[in-house]
Write a protein that holds these residues in place. Structure first.
Motif, PDB file in Angstrom:
ATOM      1  N   SER A 155      -5.317 -67.960 -86.132  1.00 23.87           N
ATOM      2  CA  SER A 155      -6.420 -67.904 -85.908  1.00 23.87           C
ATOM      3  C   SER A 155      -7.017 -66.143 -85.124  1.00 23.87           C
ATOM      4  N   SER A 195      -8.738 -63.409 -86.682  1.00 24.18           N
ATOM      5  CA  SER A 195     -10.232 -62.907 -85.716  1.00 24.18           C
ATOM      6  C   SER A 195     -10.010 -61.183 -85.439  1.00 24.18           C
ATOM      7  N   LYS A 221     -16.545 -66.050 -87.025  1.00 26.44           N
ATOM      8  CA  LYS A 221     -15.684 -67.697 -86.386  1.00 26.44           C
ATOM      9  C   LYS A 221     -15.043 -68.626 -87.223  1.00 26.44           C
ATOM     10  N   VAL A 258     -11.676 -67.277 -87.893  1.00 28.87           N
ATOM     11  CA  VAL A 258     -11.141 -68.303 -87.172  1.00 28.87           C
ATOM     12  C   VAL A 258     -10.569 -69.693 -87.341  1.00 28.87           C
ATOM     13  N   GLY A 259     -11.203 -69.976 -88.087  1.00 23.79           N
ATOM     14  CA  GLY A 259     -11.818 -71.220 -88.631  1.00 23.79           C
ATOM     15  C   GLY A 259     -10.151 -71.770 -89.905  1.00 23.79           C
ATOM     16  N   GLY A 291      -7.686 -69.224 -90.523  1.00 27.22           N
ATOM     17  CA  GLY A 291      -6.578 -69.080 -89.345  1.00 27.22           C
ATOM     18  C   GLY A 291      -5.822 -70.974 -89.190  1.00 27.22           C
ATOM     19  N   ALA A 292      -6.608 -71.340 -88.300  1.00 31.75           N
ATOM     20  CA  ALA A 292      -6.443 -72.250 -87.556  1.00 31.75           C
ATOM     21  C   ALA A 292      -5.633 -73.272 -88.473  1.00 31.75           C
ATOM     22  N   ALA A 305     -10.041 -77.389 -88.506  1.00 35.03           N
ATOM     23  CA  ALA A 305     -10.694 -76.425 -88.181  1.00 35.03           C
ATOM     24  C   ALA A 305     -12.043 -76.243 -87.722  1.00 35.03           C
ATOM     25  N   VAL A 348     -12.148 -76.566 -84.410  1.00 35.09           N
ATOM     26  CA  VAL A 348     -12.797 -75.173 -84.394  1.00 35.09           C
ATOM     27  C   VAL A 348     -13.766 -74.918 -84.760  1.00 35.09           C
TER      28      VAL A 348
END
Length: 270
Positions: free
Chosen positions: A21, A25, A39, A42-43, A45-46, A64, A68
């Motif tokens: 994440s 980011s 956003k 970030v999802g 990456g998670a 995610a 997320v």
């Protein structure tokens, strides 16, 4: 890494997801993406982190989307799935292509078990998840009031070490726990339920005292032990139904993840 190498009761997927994440980011900020697209990164990456940790790309993607992003929108779905699949493919030369957990053969499951008994197991897993969550938050509150701050990991580490010693080493985390599901079918039901409770306590203490680790892997252990324990009890009470505690352990894994993390689709795919 220190928490995991020291035997903390947790998994490697938490730090991996956070790292993924953070990379998403940082990339989005460097490219000056809009907050909505940031956003999504970030999802991505998670999802990649969970996918790589468990070799389960669909589980990473739906985690995610469920947890997320909180959305299954078309704009988020495609990039999250792509990132998750690419992460799983990239990590395979290093960790192999085998599943994270070995699933033993357990024979056929009768329809009556699916229709009548597994819903009862689902209710039991929901109640166990509520107990697990309350235990975690109560433990975290207890450590939060502890002063000075360095006393928290000290007391937490000693407590987890004592639990691991009393459990014969079974409760120690290894970052990527290989759950011996085939072993769970040959242990008394009350011992299995006791192992589930002890693992939940060890995990709550590890996380509550400041351990930087993941929740998924120990929750899978708690679910496997709890589900197998209920399965052994059901097999003893209903000997003519041909029940398989190992299968109940697998269902318990999904049930505890769904109830604890509130991510039922992720639990099913994982």
């Amino acid at each position: 890494v220190v928490t995991l190498a020291g035997g903390g009761s947790a998994g490697s997927e938490g730090p991996t997801a956070v790292l993924g994440s953070a990379i998403g980011s940082a990339t989005g900020r460097a490219l000056r993406f809009q907050p909505r697209r940031l956003k999504i990164l970030v999802g991505c990456g998670a999802a990649a982190g969970i996918s790589a940790a468990f070799n389960a790309p669909f589980a990473g993607a739906f985690f995610a989307l469920e947890e997320v992003l909180g959305s299954f929108s078309i704009g988020a779905f495609s990039p999250v799935v792509i990132a998750s699949v690419v992460a799983a493919i990239t990590v395979r030369p290093f960790l192999g292509s085998h599943p994270a957990f070995h699933i033993p053969p357990y024979g056929n499951i009768r329809p009556v078990a699916l229709v009548l008994l597994y819903p009862l197991l689902g209710i039991a897993c929901g109640l166990a998840s509520a107990m697990y969550s309350r235990m975690y938050f109560a433990t975290a509150d207890l450590f939060h009031r502890m002063r000075p701050l360095w006393l928290r990991p000290l007391i937490g580490g000693l407590s987890v070490g004592l639990l691991v010693y009393m459990g014969g080493g079974v409760l120690a985390g290894s970052g990527h726990l290989a759950i011996p599901i085939e072993m769970f079918g040959g242990i008394a039901w009350y011992l299995l339920v006791g192992f589930a409770f002890a693992k939940a306590l060890a995990t709550s203490v590890t996380l509550g005292s400041g351990g930087s680790v993941g929740l998924f892997t120990p929750t899978l252990f708690v679910g496997a032990a709890f589900g197998s324990g209920i399965g052994v009890l059901a097999r003893d009470l209903l000997p003519h139904f041909g029940l398989h505690p190992e299968a109940w352990g697998l269902v318990g894994m999904a049930g505890l993840v769904a109830g604890t993390v509130h991510a039922p689709i992720t639990a099913i795919f994982m």
